[in-house]
Write a protein that holds these residues in place. Structure first.
Motif, PDB file in Angstrom:
ATOM      1  N   LEU A   1       0.826  -1.212   0.000  1.00 59.56           N
ATOM      2  CA  LEU A   1       0.000   0.000   0.000  1.00 59.56           C
ATOM      3  C   LEU A   1       0.860   1.262   0.000  1.00 59.56           C
TER       4      LEU A   1
ATOM      5  N   LEU B   1       0.112   5.340   0.713  1.00 57.83           N
ATOM      6  CA  LEU B   1      -0.929   6.284   1.146  1.00 57.83           C
ATOM      7  C   LEU B   1      -0.403   7.706   1.079  1.00 57.83           C
TER       8      LEU B   1
ATOM      9  N   GLN C   1       6.453   9.702  -1.689  1.00 62.59           N
ATOM     10  CA  GLN C   1       6.591   8.735  -0.592  1.00 62.59           C
ATOM     11  C   GLN C   1       5.555   7.618  -0.692  1.00 62.59           C
ATOM     12  N   ALA C   2       4.439   7.923  -1.365  1.00 66.33           N
ATOM     13  CA  ALA C   2       3.397   6.885  -1.496  1.00 66.33           C
ATOM     14  C   ALA C   2       3.748   5.855  -2.567  1.00 66.33           C
TER      15      ALA C   2
ATOM     16  N   HIS D   1       7.995   2.781  -2.876  1.00 69.44           N
ATOM     17  CA  HIS D   1       8.246   1.354  -2.642  1.00 69.44           C
ATOM     18  C   HIS D   1       7.487   0.472  -3.630  1.00 69.44           C
TER      19      HIS D   1
END
Lengths: 308, 315
Positions: B82, B84, B151-152, B155
Motif C-alpha cells: 500500500l 498512502l 513517498q506513497a 516502494h
C-alpha cells in the motif's frame, strides 16, 4: 437508479495486477524509526553542543582515572609522605561512580535535547498516518523510539564506562588489576540502570508533549526542581521523599554497587558527598517505577492515538 | 517480486464505522480492482474514513475490509503493498524532501542503498529530482504535494490511496500529476483518488465511487451511471441554423421531451431527452435531412459534475 448501485460483476480483476514488493532480506522497521529520530535531532546545533559537554565529562574523568592509576603505580613516595594514594586521588571505583552520577545529569540534558521531540514531533508532523500506513506495528514504533532514545545514554554513559574500565585495566599496576576485572559488572549495572531510566522517562514525556522544545525544557527543569524539592524534604525529616528523585535513587544504587570512598580529589571534583536514601532496594524499585511510568505513559498515548 | 495477488485489490463488505454517535460509514459494499478510481463525496461524507479503513488505520465496527485479500488492520504485513498519500500538509519541516521520502521508504525494511535508489526514482517520477534537496519548509505547496505522492509510490506498491492529491498544485503541476496518476493506473495499480475537484477526477478516470452521509451512492463508469439516473433527463445544447424549425421537427421524435429556443445564445436550441445515446445518433441525421448541419452538440448533464450534483441531491 437501482437500489444496489454497485455493479461489480462485469469486471476482469486479474488483468494488470501488480506483484507485491519483494520481501527478501529486510531490516527491522524499528531501525528506520530510530534512525529518522536521530537524524532529525542531529540537525540541531544544541545536540552537538550537549554531546560535546558529555564528551568533556568523559575526558575529565578519563584524566582523573589515568592520573589516579599512575599515582598508584609510580607514586609510592606520596604514600611514604604520610598520605595514602587512595585518600589523595581516589580509586577507580570512585572515578566510575562519580562519572555515572555526573554523566547522568549531562545525559539527562542530552536526551532532553535529542529525544524530547521523539513522539511530540511525529504528532506535530502528522507522521502517525504515514508511519502506520506501512507494515509497522505499534511495537515496532515503540522499539524504534526507545532504541533511538536509549542510544543517547548508551553512547554517553555505557560506552564511556566500558572505555574507562578498559583504560583502568590497561594501565593499573598488576596487583590492582585483579580487583578491577570485577569492577565492570557493578559499573555496567549502574550504567544500564541510567540508560533505562533516561530513555523511558523522556519517551513518556515526549508522548504527552506537543512541542519538542517544551518537552526538553520541562524534562530538565522537572529533574532539577524535583531534586531540589526532594533535598529540602529529606533535610526536613521526610526521608521517604528521597526515593522520588531519580538521581538520588540512582546515586544510592551506584554507591551500593561500587562502594566508593571519597578522596580529597573527589571532593574537589564533585563537591561535598551528598546524603543518599536508606534502602538500596527501595531506590532500585523507585528507579524501575520511573522507568515503568515513562514507558507506560508512552504506550498509553500510543494506544490512544494509533489504532491497531 | 512475489506473485501478484489475484482477486479484488480493495474490498469492503458491509462496512460501518461509528465515531461516538456519528455514523461515518454505513453498510458499505465496494470492490475495487486495478486502474484509477475516483472517490467522491461532500465534506464529511466518509471518504477519508474509508481510506483509513483500507489503510488499516481504523477497525470497522461491522463488516470487514480487505486489502490485497488480507485484513489490513490485523495483518499489517499486507501494508507493504500500500502507498498512502494523506490529505494533511504536515511534515518534518527541517528535513529535505529527499530525506523525508527516504526515511519513509526505509520503513519498509529496505536496505539503505535500495531505499536511496527507490527514493531517487520516485522523486524523479513526480518531477522533484531538482528540488528534492530543498527543506520541506522551503517548498511550495505543489512541491510538498509531489513529495507526498513520491513517498506513497517509492516502494512500488500495487495499491495507492491518494487523499486530495492535487490540493495546492499550480495548473502545470496539476496536469503533470493527473498524467502521473493515470500512468499509475495504466501500470495495473489500484489507485483510489479522493478529490473535490470533479473535472480533475474526470481527467484521470471515468470510474468513480460516490459516497454521501456515509452511504455508497454509486460506483461505476460515469456515463453508465448517468444512464441509470433515468428520472433525470439530459439537456442537450445544439448550435444549429433555424432553431425554431429544428425544434418543431425534433418535438415529433419519441425520445425528445422538450425543446426550447434560447435567443442570442451560442447554442440557440436546448433539447431535453432521457436517451442521450439515441439523441446523439438521430438529431444530426434529422438536422441534415432538413438541409442544415449541427455545429455544436453538448450536454451539460452528462459530465461528472452533473452526475455528482444529481447524486448528492438525492435523499
Amino acid at each position: 437508479m437501482s437500489d444496489t448501485p454497485f455493479e461489480g460483476g462485469d469486471r476482469v480483476f486479474e488483468v494488470g495486477y501488480r506483484p507485491m514488493p519483494d520481501r527478501g532480506k529486510r531490516q527491522p522497521p524499528a531501525v528506520a524509526i530510530a534512525r529518522t529520530m536521530l537524524t532529525l535531532a542531529w540537525r540541531q546545533r544544541a545536540t552537538k553542543i550537549v554531546l560535546l559537554v558529555c564528551l568533556g565529562v568523559l575526558a575529565g574523568h578519563g584524566v582523573w582515572l589515568v592520573g589516579q592509576l599512575l599515582f598508584e603505580r609510580f607514586g609510592a613516595e606520596v604514600g611514604a609522605a604520610g598520605m595514602p594514594v587512595g585518600e589523595l586521588v581516589g580509586s577507580a571505583r570512585e572515578v566510575l561512580a562519580n562519572f555515572l552520577r555526573v554523566q547522568f545529569f549531562t545525559t539527562a540534558i542530552a536526551v532532553a535535547v535529542i529525544a524530547g521531540g521523539a513522539i511530540a514531533e511525529d504528532r506535530a508532523a502528522g507522521a502517525f498516518d504515514l508511519y502506520f500506513a506501512r507494515p509497522l506495528t505499534r511495537a515496532d514504533y515503540a522499539w524504534g523510539k526507545l532504541g533511538g532514545a536509549g542510544l543517547v545514554p548508551f553512547v554517553t554513559i555505557l560506552l564511556p564506562v566500558v572505555l574507562l574500565w578498559l583504560t583502568a585495566i590497561g594501565i593499573a599496576p598488576p596487583a590492582l588489576r585483579s580487583e578491577l576485572w570485577w569492577l565492570a559488572v557493578p559499573a555496567l549495572g549502574g550504567g544500564i540502570l541510567s540508560v533505562l531510566v533516561l530513555a523511558t522517562t523522556i519517551i513518556g514525556l515526549s508522548a504527552v508533549g506537543q512541542k519538542a522544545r517544551t518537552v526538553s525544557i520541562a524534562y530538565v527543569a522537572g529533574l532539577l526542581v524535583l531534586s531540589g524539592i526532594v533535598e529540602g524534604l529529606t533535610n526536613g525529616g521526610f526521608a521517604l521523599a528521597g526515593y522520588i528523585a531519580p538521581e538520588r535513587s540512582l546515586h544510592t544504587v551506584i554507591d551500593w554497587l561500587l562502594a566508593p570512598e571519597q578522596s580529597m580529589l573527589g571532593s574537589q571534583v564533585s563537591g561535598r558527598y551528598r546524603p543518599i536514601n536508606h534502602s538500596v532496594f527501595g531506590s532500585l524499585v523507585a528507579l524501575l517505577g520511573w522507568a515503568g511510568a515513562g514507558f507506560g505513559l508512552f504506550w498509553w498515548r500510543l494506544r490512544s492515538e494509533v489504532v491497531g | 517480486m512475489s506473485a501478484p495477488h489475484k482477486g479484488p485489490m480493495l474490498e469492503a463488505h458491509g462496512v460501518s464505522k461509528m465515531y461516538g454517535q456519528v455514523r461515518a460509514l454505513n453498510e458499505i459494499d465496494l470492490v475495487i480492482g486495478p486502474g484509477v478510481t475516483g472517490l467522491l463525496g461532500p465534506n464529511g461524507s466518509g471518504k477519508s474514513t474509508l481510506l483509513k479503513l483500507f489503510a488499516g488505520q481504523l477497525l470497522p465496527d461491522t463488516g470487514h475490509v480487505k486489502l490485497l485479500g488480507a485484513d489490513p488492520f490485523h495483518e499489517p504485513r499486507v501494508l507493504r503493498g500500500l502507498g498512502l498519500c494523506p490529505e494533511q500538509d504536515k511534515f518534518y519541516e527541517d528535513m529535505s524532501g529527499h530525506d523525508f521520502v527516504g526515511a519513509l521508504t526505509r520503513l519498509h525494511g529496505l536496505p539503505k542503498d535500495e531505499a536511496e535508489q527507490k527514493t531517487y526514482a520516485a522523486m524523479k517520477r513526480v518531477g522533484m529530482e531538482r528540488y528534492g534537496f530543498k527543506k520541506m519548509r522551503e517548498m511550495s505547496r505543489g512541491m510538498r504535494q509531489r513529495t507526498k505522492i513520491a513517498q506513497a509510490i517509492a516502494h512500488d506498491p500495487p495499491v495507492v490511496l491518494l487523499d486530495e492529491p492535487l490540493t495546492g498544485a499550480d495548473p502545470v503541476a496539476r496536469a503533470d500529476l493527473i498524467a502521473l496518476i493515470r500512468s499509475l493506473g495504466e501500470e495495473g495499480r489500484c489507485v483510489v483518488v479522493s478529490s473535490h475537484v470533479l473535472h480533475e477526477v474526470e481527467a484521470m478516470t471515468h470510474d468513480v465511487v460516490f459516497i454521501r452521509y456515509g452511504r455508497l451512492r454509486a460506483h461505476g463508469d460515469i456515463l453508465r451511471l448517468r444512464t441509470l439516473l433515468d428520472d433525470r433527463p439530459y439537456r442537450i445544447l445544439l448550435d444549429v441554423d433555424r432553431p425554431r424549425a429544428v425544434a418543431a421537427r425534433l418535438m415529433g421524435l419519441p425520445f425528445v421531451q422538450a425543446a426550447q429556443v434560447l435567443e442570442g445564445d451560442a447554442h440557440p436550441l436546448e433539447i431535453t431527452t432521457t436517451d442521450l445515446d439515441t439523441a446523439g445518433r438521430e438529431i444530426p441525421q434529422v438536422v441534415s435531412e432538413m438541409g442544415g448541419v449541427v455545429r455544436g452538440f453538448t450536454s451539460p448533464d452528462a459530465d461528472l459534475e452533473s452526475l455528482y450534483r444529481y447524486l448528492i441531491s438525492r435523499r
